[in-house]
Structures are given as C-alpha cells and as structure tokens.
Design an enzyme around this catalytic site. Structure first.
Site, PDB file in Angstrom:
ATOM      1  N   GLY A  35      20.913  15.045  24.667  1.00  7.20           N
ATOM      2  CA  GLY A  35      22.128  14.651  25.379  1.00  7.20           C
ATOM      3  C   GLY A  35      22.822  15.844  26.001  1.00  7.20           C
ATOM      4  O   GLY A  35      22.205  16.892  26.205  1.00  7.20           O
ATOM      5  N   GLN A  36      24.091  15.673  26.264  1.00  5.17           N
ATOM      6  CA  GLN A  36      24.840  16.764  26.888  1.00  5.17           C
ATOM      7  C   GLN A  36      24.948  17.957  25.937  1.00  5.17           C
ATOM      8  O   GLN A  36      25.003  17.807  24.739  1.00  5.17           O
ATOM      9  CB  GLN A  36      26.273  16.332  27.256  1.00  5.17           C
ATOM     10  CG  GLN A  36      26.393  15.041  27.989  1.00  5.17           C
ATOM     11  CD  GLN A  36      26.832  13.944  27.028  1.00  5.17           C
ATOM     12  OE1 GLN A  36      26.133  13.614  26.074  1.00  5.17           O
ATOM     13  NE2 GLN A  36      27.993  13.389  27.281  1.00  5.17           N
ATOM     14  N   LYS A  37      25.027  19.129  26.525  1.00  8.27           N
ATOM     15  CA  LYS A  37      25.129  20.365  25.755  1.00  8.27           C
ATOM     16  C   LYS A  37      26.385  20.379  24.873  1.00  8.27           C
ATOM     17  O   LYS A  37      26.372  20.918  23.789  1.00  8.27           O
ATOM     18  CB  LYS A  37      25.183  21.577  26.704  1.00  8.27           C
ATOM     19  CG  LYS A  37      23.884  21.820  27.461  1.00  8.27           C
ATOM     20  CD  LYS A  37      23.197  23.068  26.934  1.00  8.27           C
ATOM     21  CE  LYS A  37      21.896  23.442  27.594  1.00  8.27           C
ATOM     22  NZ  LYS A  37      21.233  22.524  28.485  1.00  8.27           N
TER      23      LYS A  37
END
Ligand code: GDP
Length: 180
Positions: A70-72
């Site tokens: 997913g997103q950092k």
C-alpha cells in the site's frame, strides 16, 4: 474439518500463545485464509488507522492480517505488528502472474526488516484450485526463496477458499516455532 485450534492441541511447548502475521498484496486471499484458520470465530477489529488490518484473538493464538504494497505512509504502523510476531504467513495469489514481481519486492523488504530477523516464513501459493495458476516451484523461483538463508522457510500450495493445503503448511510452521 480440522482447524488451527485442533492442531495447536498437539503442541505443548509454546512459551506463549503464537502470534501469527498474515501478509500479502491485496486480493491475495488473506482474509479468506484468516476465516479458514479461525473457523469463523473472528473478532474483526476492522480498519485501524487507515491501515487495512484485522486481528483475531482466540484462545491459543493471535493472528494479525494486513495488506502490504500500500501507500508508504502506512508502513510505519506495520512495525507495531512486527514486534510481537512469531511467524510470517506470506500469501501469494498464484493466479496473478502479473504481480509476482511486486510480491517479490515486498517480500524482500519484509525479510530485510530488523524486527523480523529470523522469524520463520511460510509462503502460501494460494488459489491452487484455479486452472493454469503458477506452480509451487515457479513461485519459489520467482520469489527467489532458495536464496533465503537466515531463517526457516517453506512454501505450500493451498486454496484458502476450498481449505486445501492450509493445515499442511501450519503443521510445518508450528513445528518450527514450538521448538524455538
Ligand atoms: P485479501 O485482500 O488478501 O484479504 O483477499 P481476500 O481474502 O479478500 O480474497 C480476494 C478474492 O480472492 C476474493 O474474491 C476471494 O474469494 C478470492 N479467493 C481467496 N482465496 C481463494 C482461493 O483459494 N481460490 C479462489 N479461487 N479464490 C480465492
């Protein structure tokens, strides 16, 4: 139909209840696996802090599940799960050849995390009930599993949907974490 709880009864050597972490890309089959392992007695804690995570706590074991890739920004929260982790269950969608290299990248990042050093790794090549999926040895090669030399690891083909192959993998894993 034997579940994880039945299997755990064969092991008396745990110092504490095992804390398992199920990881994999979204759509790999983690939630389906969770239901299968827990025999539906799930306390779903739902999304936590924008992280798509679930936890089940049952007599005998705890399982945390989360998507990776997913997103950092949400990565910082993963370490919360890493601290207590006794074993990693890494779920791969064997029907999704296109995302295998993404899987490989995420797995490498996991294995390099100092908090997960030496934690045994069970890879599930999931969705083996579907026709034309990647074979276990193809996945082993594409994820470069034979290069792993700092921990116990194994790979099992399974179908979280049909319930096949799961307990075979868990047996291997419990052997590893019960004699630590
Ligand atoms: P998650 O995002 O990793 O939690 O994935 P889910 O457990 O939600 O599963 C994603 C999709 O794959 C759902 O439509 C599941 O029904 C399907 N799925 C999961 N495991 C299997 C499997 O073993 N075989 C098949 N054919 N489909 C599966």
């Amino acid at each position: 139909n034997m579940g994880l709880l039945d299997l755990l009864k064969n092991y008396k050597k745990f110092e504490k209840n095992p804390n398992l972490l199920i990881l994999g890309l979204d759509n790999a089959g983690k939630t389906t696996l969770l239901y299968n392992l827990s025999q539906e007695k799930i306390i779903d804690q739902g999304p936590t802090k924008g992280l798509n995570a679930k936890t089940i706590i049952q007599e005998g074991f705890t399982i945390n599940v989360t998507d990776i890739g997913g997103q950092k920004e949400i990565r910082q929260y993963w370490s919360y799960y890493y601290d207590e982790c006794d074993a990693i269950l890494f779920v791969v969608d064997a029907a999704d050849d296109a995302r295998i290299s993404e899987c490989n990248e995420q797995l490498k990042a996991l294995l390099n995390d100092p908090k997960l050093k030496k934690v045994p790794l069970l890879v599930y090549a999931n969705k083996s009930d579907l026709p034309g999926v990647l074979e276990a040895d193809e996945i082993m090669e594409k994820l470069e599993l034979n290069d792993i030399n700092d921990r116990d690891w194994s790979l099992y083909a399974c179908s979280a949907l049909k319930g096949t192959g799961i307990m075979e993998g868990m047996k291997w894993l419990l052997e590893k974490i019960s004699t630590k």
